[in-house]
Write an enzyme that holds these catalytic residues in place. Sequence first.
Site, mmCIF file in Angstrom:
data_model
loop_
_atom_site.group_PDB
_atom_site.id
_atom_site.type_symbol
_atom_site.label_atom_id
_atom_site.label_comp_id
_atom_site.label_asym_id
_atom_site.label_seq_id
_atom_site.Cartn_x
_atom_site.Cartn_y
_atom_site.Cartn_z
ATOM 1 N N ASP A 38 0.821 -1.208 0.000
ATOM 2 C CA ASP A 38 0.000 0.000 0.000
ATOM 3 C C ASP A 38 0.857 1.261 0.000
ATOM 4 O O ASP A 38 2.009 1.249 0.438
ATOM 5 C CB ASP A 38 -0.941 0.014 1.208
ATOM 6 C CG ASP A 38 -0.194 0.050 2.526
ATOM 7 O OD1 ASP A 38 0.805 -0.700 2.650
ATOM 8 O OD2 ASP A 38 -0.573 0.800 3.431
ATOM 9 N N GLU A 39 0.271 2.332 -0.458
ATOM 10 C CA GLU A 39 0.802 3.686 -0.326
ATOM 11 C C GLU A 39 2.273 3.807 -0.747
ATOM 12 O O GLU A 39 3.041 4.544 -0.132
ATOM 13 C CB GLU A 39 0.607 4.192 1.111
ATOM 14 C CG GLU A 39 -0.869 4.312 1.487
ATOM 15 C CD GLU A 39 -1.100 4.740 2.918
ATOM 16 O OE1 GLU A 39 -2.062 5.492 3.148
ATOM 17 O OE2 GLU A 39 -0.338 4.308 3.809
ATOM 18 N N ALA A 40 2.652 3.080 -1.810
ATOM 19 C CA ALA A 40 3.998 3.214 -2.361
ATOM 20 C C ALA A 40 3.992 4.360 -3.358
ATOM 21 O O ALA A 40 4.181 4.186 -4.565
ATOM 22 C CB ALA A 40 4.431 1.902 -3.011
#
Length: 496
Positions: free
Chosen positions: A296-298
Amino acid sequence: MPSPALVPLPADVSPTDAAGLRLTGAATVSGDPGAVAALRELVRLRTGLDLQPAPDGGTIALTVTGTGAAESYRLDADAAGIRIDGADAAGLFYGVQTVGQLIVGDADGWTVPAVAIDDAPRFGYRGVMLDVARHFHPVETVTAYIDRAASLKFNHLHLHLSDDQGWRIELRSRPELAARASGSGVGGGPGGFYTREDYRAIVAHAAAHHMTVVPEIDMPGHTHAVGLAYPALAADPVRDAAPDGELPRAGEPYTGIGVGFSSLHPADAAVHAFATDVFTELADLTPGPYLHFGGDEALGTDRAEYAAFVARVSGLIAGLGKTPIAWHEAGAAADLAPGTIGQYWSFVTPAADAADHARAFVAKGGRLILSPADAVYLDMKPSDDFPLGLTWAGGATSVERAYRWEPTDVVDGVAEGDILGVEAPLWSETVRSLDDIDALAFPRIAAAAEAAWSPATGTREERTWESFRARVGTLGPLWTTLGIRFPGSPEIAWTS
């Protein structure tokens, strides 16, 4: 005759006009040894009574029948006694937890009302998540949270073991992670990590409570701490994805709560070797079927390199004989390992591409775990003035909002059979202690338990917010005797 107040709501409850069982010091319990021990401890905590074990024919009889749906049980109570038949050991354990909620006290002592219950879970995966990366929580806190969750019939504990602020598990293959990347936390907290023996103790305690541990090592993002141990693996923090304020510095501990600025080098062979070492050792330590690799949230990672990376890691985990789980963003990758599970964390009404990414897991033969942030993220403030928690998921999440959602209504095109289950995450940006966990989790964790266990919203007269708020209010005395420091939410009429 009114139904007893139980949470999560059982599949079928039939109260009778018969007299209930009066619990006294003369009551005995017989049957499955594990269930007998669990019931004796629960009754002792709730009433102070010490049920005596009997070889057979006890006042309370606990039996594993080996028949029926997984985790199901049948409970019959009247003045003569209580009988619980579990389809398996887990079902029997859940029947014991129901007894704990049935016990009521009055001036004359303790009674279990006359009732017949046939119960089975709606979803096979019923999870809670504890973030031990932003603030580290010792083994005894994790096991206490297991006890609390198991009492509400949750059966999975997702441990978020790594993030920008710290790495929390010892790995022999990568010793520098514990040595160099574990010593900090949000706000300059002391940090910490679990030894291999600590982790095994958590796994064993969970298993004794019929819970499966799901470890998460997040990558390629949320990896600033990895760079403290292995600098060559981590890209420099990215400004356009950085949190407000000063950009985190490579090689220095990060103690803020921003997200999205960090990444491993996703195309680097050394990073692939790192992922192989980490998940191979974690698979060896973890008897359960799942390994969670985050994804997530890369925000600072090249999109094509991101997709290739998460596909490679999902295949790595599948090759280790485990089922990979990833947050829903990983659904953007075309080549995820077949059967990879997606964990949906967008809102009850999906934001942006979240629904498309979630559906992609189902299309690839996987299923979904639903964790809509504006309903079951337990780290959200329950009210605007609450001293703990955050509000980014659409403002404060009241108990009512935590209850009023239906899993099959979240992602269009996803049927009930496509849903593995429901999980309630508790991120720890503001959570430093077990008291903080209790203050944020309760009573909203009970709403998540009902979404995971009970029949669908609206299919039963009692499967409503009005019924739930009355039923959960009766659990106050039980939670108090179990040592749970829950806040007295004004939304609930609590039984004193």
